[in-house]
Design a protein around this motif. Structure first.
Motif, PDB file in Angstrom:
ATOM      1  N   GLY A 231       0.401  -0.800   0.101  1.00 39.73           N
ATOM      2  CA  GLY A 231      -0.046   0.060   0.360  1.00 39.73           C
ATOM      3  C   GLY A 231       0.933   1.319  -0.154  1.00 39.73           C
ATOM      4  N   THR A 232       2.229   0.854   0.090  1.00 41.44           N
ATOM      5  CA  THR A 232       3.132   2.370  -0.052  1.00 41.44           C
ATOM      6  C   THR A 232       2.623   2.923  -1.528  1.00 41.44           C
ATOM      7  OG1 THR A 232       4.651   0.603  -0.462  1.00 41.44           O
ATOM      8  CG2 THR A 232       4.398   1.862   2.008  1.00 41.44           C
ATOM      9  N   SER A 233       2.418   2.197  -2.354  1.00 43.36           N
ATOM     10  CA  SER A 233       2.613   2.249  -3.748  1.00 43.36           C
ATOM     11  C   SER A 233       1.475   3.873  -3.633  1.00 43.36           C
ATOM     12  CB  SER A 233       2.455   1.906  -4.712  1.00 43.36           C
ATOM     13  OG  SER A 233       0.895   0.743  -4.176  1.00 43.36           O
ATOM     14  N   ILE A 234       0.747   4.062  -2.689  1.00 38.29           N
ATOM     15  CA  ILE A 234      -0.402   4.673  -3.196  1.00 38.29           C
ATOM     16  C   ILE A 234       0.598   6.277  -2.002  1.00 38.29           C
ATOM     17  CG2 ILE A 234      -1.448   5.094  -0.437  1.00 38.29           C
ATOM     18  CD1 ILE A 234      -3.959   5.229  -1.772  1.00 38.29           C
ATOM     19  N   VAL A 235       1.405   6.621  -2.256  1.00 37.47           N
ATOM     20  CA  VAL A 235       2.191   7.884  -1.690  1.00 37.47           C
ATOM     21  C   VAL A 235       2.794   8.539  -2.807  1.00 37.47           C
ATOM     22  CG1 VAL A 235       2.826   6.946   0.787  1.00 37.47           C
ATOM     23  CG2 VAL A 235       4.620   7.137  -0.918  1.00 37.47           C
TER      24      VAL A 235
END
Length: 318
Positions: A231-235
């Motif tokens: 979910g860090t890809s959303i940053v």
């Protein structure tokens, strides 16, 4: 009194011993048909990976360990680490407040969990990224009184810091429910027995509650960590150069979309596999008190199979 003797059962064909009995094997043709069809599809997929020029494995190999990609990967790992550490620390505190006898703490904990589970993660990240729009300066001091320290928000909360704050606060809401579920899964009778024996509350929690709660907490907690890692890809919406953002920058410049997406995918798969291995060993450690036999590790299974082979020193017949 009738005396029983161990002897074979007499049949029409004569006396037959147990060693002469033959067990008929059950045939499952559909299992073999499905297995063969699956292997054929898998072989076709692998063949396509090797022969289809669109995958562009040369570009994949060129950028897989490129400095910009590795640097972005390290930032992704840092975001995951700090988001997990702060998120679970705050989640444990929220779970303790939710289970406490203080109604004020219960309400605050419930409201926090409700609010942060209701707001999308991307909204939380963008809010903290633009927090300076609301508060240009923050101060520390006496509430509603004089302040002792003041600092500029833009100089303190950078893009990475805003991402960590957003990920950690979001993770805390889910971690609190995971920890609370693990604690309430412990049999209440054990706590009553510990209280009857006069065991102190601190020792009761660490010696009785926590080892049993961890068996319920770990699988869900590991899922949350893996979800946070991906979910860090959303940053990337905040223009932070984590793995997925850096991959987007590269394929935006080179036009090699598929191989660059495969670079990110393979790195995600590798690190997720490492987290899964860590999860296995931690769960194995906490299963010692619940299982008669602790599950074998993959290396132990391999050793046991090698030892069972006829040609191995241990498995050889004398």
């Amino acid at each position: 009194m009738t005396q029983l003797h161990d002897r074979p059962v007499a049949t029409d064909a004569g006396d037959v011993s147990d060693h002469d009995l033959v067990v008929a094997r059950t045939v499952h043709p559909w299992r073999w048909i499905i297995a063969v069809a699956t292997l054929v599809l898998l072989a076709q997929f692998v063949h396509g990976l090797v022969t289809n020029a669109g995958w562009d494995w040369g570009t994949f190999a060129q950028y897989f360990t490129a400095r910009s990609v590795v640097t972005a990967l390290w930032l992704t790992i840092q975001l995951t680490f700090w988001g997990t550490l702060i998120g679970f620390a705050l989640g444990i505190a929220l779970a303790a407040a939710r289970l406490s006898q203080n109604p004020v703490l219960q309400i605050i904990s419930w409201f926090y969990i409700w609010a942060f589970r209701s707001i999308p993660l991307i909204g939380q990240l963008l809010f903290w990224f633009n927090i300076a729009y609301l508060y240009q300066r923050l101060s520390l001091g006496i509430p509603f009184g004089p302040s002792f320290v003041e600092f500029d928000v833009n100089s303190v909360i950078s893009g990475s810091t805003a991402a960590i704050i957003g990920l950690a606060l979001h993770q805390a809401a889910y971690s609190a429910e995971i920890v609370r579920a693990g604690i309430i899964s412990v049999d209440q009778g054990q706590l009553e027995a510990a209280a009857a024996l006069g065991i102190p509350k601190r020792r009761e929690f660490f010696a009785i509650v926590l080892p049993q709660a961890m068996r319920g907490i770990l699988p869900n907690a590991a899922n949350e960590v893996i979800s946070l890692f991906k979910g860090t890809s959303i940053v990337s919406v905040m223009a932070i150069a984590e793995l997925f953002y850096q991959v987007q920058v590269i394929y935006g410049r080179t036009g090699r979309v598929v191989p660059m997406l495969m670079v990110a995918t393979v790195w995600y798969v590798i690190l997720t596999s490492v987290l899964s291995v860590v999860q296995f060993y931690v769960e194995r450690h906490y299963s010692k008190g619940a299982l008669r036999t602790v599950p074998l590790t993959p290396i132990q299974k391999l050793h046991s199979r090698i030892a069972a082979l006829p040609l191995s020193p241990r498995g050889a017949t004398r």
